[in-house]
Scaffold this active site. Sequence first.
Site, PDB file in Angstrom:
ATOM      1  N   GLU A   1     -44.654  26.495  92.141  1.00  0.00           N
ATOM      2  CA  GLU A   1     -46.043  26.595  91.702  1.00  0.00           C
ATOM      3  C   GLU A   1     -46.993  26.294  92.862  1.00  0.00           C
ATOM      4  O   GLU A   1     -48.202  26.181  92.669  1.00  0.00           O
ATOM      5  CB  GLU A   1     -46.321  25.644  90.535  1.00  0.00           C
ATOM      6  CG  GLU A   1     -46.164  24.164  90.863  1.00  0.00           C
ATOM      7  CD  GLU A   1     -46.700  23.278  89.752  1.00  0.00           C
ATOM      8  OE1 GLU A   1     -47.929  23.068  89.713  1.00  0.00           O
ATOM      9  OE2 GLU A   1     -45.891  22.793  88.936  1.00  0.00           O
TER      10      GLU A   1
ATOM     11  N   CYS B   1     -43.749  23.211  86.565  1.00  0.00           N
ATOM     12  CA  CYS B   1     -42.451  22.738  87.060  1.00  0.00           C
ATOM     13  C   CYS B   1     -41.267  23.512  86.489  1.00  0.00           C
ATOM     14  O   CYS B   1     -40.131  23.298  86.896  1.00  0.00           O
ATOM     15  CB  CYS B   1     -42.283  21.255  86.739  1.00  0.00           C
ATOM     16  SG  CYS B   1     -43.578  20.198  87.406  1.00  0.00           S
TER      17      CYS B   1
ATOM     18  N   HIS C   1     -36.038  15.943  84.166  1.00  0.00           N
ATOM     19  CA  HIS C   1     -37.159  16.228  85.055  1.00  0.00           C
ATOM     20  C   HIS C   1     -37.914  14.924  85.308  1.00  0.00           C
ATOM     21  O   HIS C   1     -38.210  14.160  84.373  1.00  0.00           O
ATOM     22  CB  HIS C   1     -38.087  17.246  84.408  1.00  0.00           C
ATOM     23  CG  HIS C   1     -39.346  17.485  85.182  1.00  0.00           C
ATOM     24  ND1 HIS C   1     -39.352  18.096  86.408  1.00  0.00           N
ATOM     25  CD2 HIS C   1     -40.641  17.168  84.895  1.00  0.00           C
ATOM     26  CE1 HIS C   1     -40.594  18.163  86.853  1.00  0.00           C
ATOM     27  NE2 HIS C   1     -41.394  17.608  85.958  1.00  0.00           N
TER      28      HIS C   1
END
Length: 405
Positions: free
Chosen positions: A104, A138, A267
């Site tokens: 990103e 993400c 994550h």
Amino acid sequence: GDCPLLAMVDRNDPDAFLTNESAKAVGIHGIEVYFPRNAVKQSDLEKYMNVGEGKFTIGLGQSNMAFCNDLEDINSVCMTAVMNLMEKYNIAPTDVGRLEVGTETIIDKSKSVKSTISQLFNAHGNFDLEGVDNINACYGGTAALLNTMAWVESSAWDGRYAIVVCGDIAVYEEGPARPTGGCAAVAMLIGRDAPLVLGTVRASHFEDAYDFYKPRLDSEYPTVFGQESNVCYLRALDGCYRRFAEKWEMQNKGEWNLQKVDHVVLHSPYNKLVKKSGARMLYNDFHRDNNMPLFKKHADMLSKFKALLPENTYDDRELEKAFTQLARPMYADKVQPSVKLPMELGNSYTASMYTGLLSLIHSWHTPNKDAPARGSDTDTITQGKKVLMFSYGSGPPPPTYMNSV
């Protein structure tokens, strides 16, 4: 978000690949991480930002934060990870048929990072490379991985390897979010008959939310609503975990709980949220079946939580404290082996979960007081391990899946 399962398989067993994990054992053959040489200690950042001691080291659970200088950008970071992967695993550029990127970190609104990395292959006459950039906070790295796995499994596969690279440079403007930056890129070599196999059961949770986004085209800084983003993360975790459990039970004709896996990789925006998430998964097991032995042992403490709906508990500090305490042994055993790199590098966005996977693999091969005697075959020890993975991207689109080793 997504919730997949990874598992290790014995590659010398002729029947090892004929499993529920994958009919063709599509998975990860090799994995490589690149991160900058530069980092700042979170304890030094506390002093610089004039906040209380422990604000970032204890409050966020972070040790250091990697950052780039002006000689690096997302193109060079991802290119270095891919180059190192091919060199270390002796992969010829002509033996790669797909290159997919998750990021990103945008430095051009049209030209892809993948097109820049293609130089490594074009120089050897390889211009036949499928794949492109995947952009969704993400989650882009996991989207790239799942797309690539599907290509290798499909009739379109031409017999060559695929490479997935996910990486980001996470930076924030001055303020409370700044210490949650970081940088890393992870490159993965994908193919059939792999030692690390992606399971067939996975679940997702997609919804529309503005907890984290980048609307300003003249700035690299995101707009972040911290507390709302944490709730979005936990809500996505709940949704993925519940659906994953239901799908797993349908396929395996048994009851699902965290005892079915050896490890969990999450994550990691910052480690404190990872600890909360481990506890949240345990709470989900309690909500699904509060008669498990662990919960019956602590029935008096947990009885007040039986009637609560999960969607009403995100701000319940008493529940969070109870399950965080209850989850400590589980966290130490299943989650903590995967947090080394995320704690040292900070949040690398698309690469975050995969730096956790690398940390876990490293822990399997690192002697400790509980490890077998020197000389033991660590490959044999890791065979058959199951790893539950939770990938998250703000918005939020998170998947959960399981891998077999």
